[in-house]
Write a protein that holds these residues in place. Sequence first.
Motif, PDB file in Angstrom:
ATOM      1  N   THR A  48       0.830  -1.196   0.000  1.00  0.00           N
ATOM      2  CA  THR A  48       0.000   0.000   0.000  1.00  0.00           C
ATOM      3  C   THR A  48       0.864   1.244   0.000  1.00  0.00           C
ATOM      4  OG1 THR A  48      -1.736  -1.178   1.174  1.00  0.00           O
ATOM      5  CG2 THR A  48      -1.844   1.216   1.213  1.00  0.00           C
ATOM      6  N   ALA A  49       1.927   1.242   0.794  1.00  0.00           N
ATOM      7  CA  ALA A  49       2.824   2.402   0.832  1.00  0.00           C
ATOM      8  C   ALA A  49       3.454   2.608  -0.535  1.00  0.00           C
ATOM      9  CB  ALA A  49       3.891   2.191   1.890  1.00  0.00           C
ATOM     10  N   ASN A  50       3.838   1.540  -1.207  1.00  0.00           N
ATOM     11  CA  ASN A  50       4.450   1.632  -2.521  1.00  0.00           C
ATOM     12  C   ASN A  50       3.478   2.227  -3.537  1.00  0.00           C
ATOM     13  OD1 ASN A  50       6.512   1.287  -4.427  1.00  0.00           O
ATOM     14  ND2 ASN A  50       5.680  -0.680  -5.037  1.00  0.00           N
ATOM     15  N   LYS A  51       2.222   1.933  -3.395  1.00  0.00           N
ATOM     16  CA  LYS A  51       1.186   2.461  -4.292  1.00  0.00           C
ATOM     17  C   LYS A  51       1.217   3.986  -4.303  1.00  0.00           C
ATOM     18  CE  LYS A  51      -3.813   3.080  -4.127  1.00  0.00           C
ATOM     19  NZ  LYS A  51      -5.077   2.594  -3.584  1.00  0.00           N
ATOM     20  N   TRP A  52       1.511   4.605  -3.180  1.00  0.00           N
ATOM     21  CA  TRP A  52       1.479   6.057  -3.050  1.00  0.00           C
ATOM     22  C   TRP A  52       2.813   6.719  -3.376  1.00  0.00           C
ATOM     23  CZ3 TRP A  52      -3.108   7.910  -3.250  1.00  0.00           C
ATOM     24  CH2 TRP A  52      -4.177   7.139  -2.775  1.00  0.00           C
ATOM     25  N   THR A  53       3.833   5.940  -3.661  1.00  0.00           N
ATOM     26  CA  THR A  53       5.128   6.505  -4.004  1.00  0.00           C
ATOM     27  C   THR A  53       5.016   7.272  -5.323  1.00  0.00           C
ATOM     28  OG1 THR A  53       6.254   4.681  -2.905  1.00  0.00           O
ATOM     29  CG2 THR A  53       7.546   5.953  -4.494  1.00  0.00           C
ATOM     30  N   ILE A  54       5.601   8.445  -5.352  1.00  0.00           N
ATOM     31  CA  ILE A  54       5.525   9.301  -6.546  1.00  0.00           C
ATOM     32  C   ILE A  54       6.667   8.972  -7.491  1.00  0.00           C
ATOM     33  CG2 ILE A  54       5.640  11.681  -7.385  1.00  0.00           C
ATOM     34  CD1 ILE A  54       4.233  12.462  -4.737  1.00  0.00           C
ATOM     35  N   ARG A  55       6.318   8.657  -8.741  1.00  0.00           N
ATOM     36  CA  ARG A  55       7.311   8.373  -9.794  1.00  0.00           C
ATOM     37  C   ARG A  55       7.792   9.652 -10.458  1.00  0.00           C
ATOM     38  NH1 ARG A  55       7.708   3.035 -11.527  1.00  0.00           N
ATOM     39  NH2 ARG A  55       8.649   3.752 -13.467  1.00  0.00           N
ATOM     40  N   ASN A  56       6.857  10.557 -10.761  1.00  0.00           N
ATOM     41  CA  ASN A  56       7.158  11.823 -11.423  1.00  0.00           C
ATOM     42  C   ASN A  56       6.196  12.882 -10.907  1.00  0.00           C
ATOM     43  OD1 ASN A  56       7.814   9.644 -13.657  1.00  0.00           O
ATOM     44  ND2 ASN A  56       9.057  11.448 -14.082  1.00  0.00           N
ATOM     45  N   SER A  57       6.642  14.125 -10.927  1.00  0.00           N
ATOM     46  CA  SER A  57       5.775  15.243 -10.561  1.00  0.00           C
ATOM     47  C   SER A  57       5.557  16.125 -11.775  1.00  0.00           C
ATOM     48  CB  SER A  57       6.414  16.069  -9.445  1.00  0.00           C
ATOM     49  OG  SER A  57       6.386  15.366  -8.236  1.00  0.00           O
ATOM     50  N   PHE A  58       4.313  16.519 -11.975  1.00  0.00           N
ATOM     51  CA  PHE A  58       3.950  17.392 -13.074  1.00  0.00           C
ATOM     52  C   PHE A  58       3.151  18.559 -12.515  1.00  0.00           C
ATOM     53  CE2 PHE A  58       4.065  13.074 -14.786  1.00  0.00           C
ATOM     54  CZ  PHE A  58       4.952  13.221 -15.841  1.00  0.00           C
ATOM     55  N   PHE A  59       3.007  19.589 -13.331  1.00  0.00           N
ATOM     56  CA  PHE A  59       2.168  20.726 -12.983  1.00  0.00           C
ATOM     57  C   PHE A  59       1.222  20.987 -14.135  1.00  0.00           C
ATOM     58  CE2 PHE A  59       4.288  21.765  -9.155  1.00  0.00           C
ATOM     59  CZ  PHE A  59       5.608  21.417  -9.339  1.00  0.00           C
ATOM     60  N   GLY A  60      -0.026  21.308 -13.805  1.00  0.00           N
ATOM     61  CA  GLY A  60      -1.012  21.647 -14.813  1.00  0.00           C
ATOM     62  C   GLY A  60      -0.858  23.093 -15.257  1.00  0.00           C
ATOM     63  N   LYS A  61      -1.678  23.494 -16.199  1.00  0.00           N
ATOM     64  CA  LYS A  61      -1.635  24.850 -16.749  1.00  0.00           C
ATOM     65  C   LYS A  61      -1.752  25.932 -15.685  1.00  0.00           C
ATOM     66  CE  LYS A  61      -3.669  24.379 -21.328  1.00  0.00           C
ATOM     67  NZ  LYS A  61      -4.825  24.730 -22.140  1.00  0.00           N
ATOM     68  N   ASP A  62      -2.613  25.696 -14.724  1.00  0.00           N
ATOM     69  CA  ASP A  62      -2.867  26.695 -13.684  1.00  0.00           C
ATOM     70  C   ASP A  62      -2.120  26.379 -12.393  1.00  0.00           C
ATOM     71  OD1 ASP A  62      -4.570  28.134 -15.376  1.00  0.00           O
ATOM     72  OD2 ASP A  62      -6.273  26.849 -14.852  1.00  0.00           O
ATOM     73  N   GLY A  63      -1.035  25.637 -12.495  1.00  0.00           N
ATOM     74  CA  GLY A  63      -0.218  25.318 -11.330  1.00  0.00           C
ATOM     75  C   GLY A  63      -0.710  24.125 -10.524  1.00  0.00           C
ATOM     76  N   ASP A  88       8.304   4.467 -21.171  1.00  0.00           N
ATOM     77  CA  ASP A  88       8.378   5.535 -20.168  1.00  0.00           C
ATOM     78  C   ASP A  88       8.730   6.901 -20.758  1.00  0.00           C
ATOM     79  OD1 ASP A  88       9.614   3.737 -17.225  1.00  0.00           O
ATOM     80  OD2 ASP A  88       7.706   3.690 -18.266  1.00  0.00           O
ATOM     81  N   THR A  89       9.639   6.941 -21.703  1.00  0.00           N
ATOM     82  CA  THR A  89      10.040   8.230 -22.271  1.00  0.00           C
ATOM     83  C   THR A  89       8.861   8.912 -22.946  1.00  0.00           C
ATOM     84  OG1 THR A  89      12.275   7.383 -22.614  1.00  0.00           O
ATOM     85  CG2 THR A  89      11.658   9.369 -23.836  1.00  0.00           C
ATOM     86  N   SER A  90       8.136   8.200 -23.770  1.00  0.00           N
ATOM     87  CA  SER A  90       6.962   8.778 -24.436  1.00  0.00           C
ATOM     88  C   SER A  90       5.895   9.141 -23.420  1.00  0.00           C
ATOM     89  CB  SER A  90       6.380   7.792 -25.451  1.00  0.00           C
ATOM     90  OG  SER A  90       7.297   7.558 -26.491  1.00  0.00           O
ATOM     91  N   LEU A  91       5.633   8.246 -22.486  1.00  0.00           N
ATOM     92  CA  LEU A  91       4.589   8.479 -21.490  1.00  0.00           C
ATOM     93  C   LEU A  91       4.846   9.764 -20.716  1.00  0.00           C
ATOM     94  CD1 LEU A  91       2.072   7.514 -19.920  1.00  0.00           C
ATOM     95  CD2 LEU A  91       3.652   6.325 -18.378  1.00  0.00           C
ATOM     96  N   ILE A  92       6.028   9.918 -20.179  1.00  0.00           N
ATOM     97  CA  ILE A  92       6.356  11.098 -19.373  1.00  0.00           C
ATOM     98  C   ILE A  92       6.272  12.365 -20.233  1.00  0.00           C
ATOM     99  CG2 ILE A  92       8.142  12.208 -17.976  1.00  0.00           C
ATOM    100  CD1 ILE A  92       6.737   9.586 -16.803  1.00  0.00           C
TER     101      ILE A  92
END
Length: 149
Positions: A48-63, A88-92
């Motif tokens: 469950t803890a692994n499920k919440w691990t962040i792989r990448n961070s993004f920001f939307g248009k309005d932050g 992964d390269t295309s996805l990200i």
Amino acid sequence: MRIKQKIVAGIVAASFTSIGLLGAAASPAQAVTASQIHSISSSAKDATANKWTIRNSFFGKDGEDVPLRNGDAYSGYKHIQDKHPIDDTSLIGWIDDTLEDGTYKKQGNKVVARNRTATGQMFRVVFTEREDSESKDGRPVGVITAFLE
């Protein structure tokens, strides 16, 4: 504000890249394989803890804060790769481009962002800014799914 977010995202990405390069420099005897990691953390709590691990961070248009979490069968990276496998390269890149330049449509507590890729195909990212107390990091759930239409 947008520039600050990109700088922070760049620093985070560079940090992960540096960590990855250090791991690649390790001799094979020191390397940890995925199967070793899974055998070490087999409890449901660790999963469950692994499920919440962040792989990448993004920001939307309005932050908007839009993390891509490891996820499970229903959302996040695991869901995307199970249902709509993309390298992964295309996805990200496509997620980043879609969140930055796409058209947004709100659907309940979800946002659907769509954008055309360089090859002319439509790419869709569905995310939510809803927080989940299980994540324990105070950040939103983030990307639910992403795929070529």
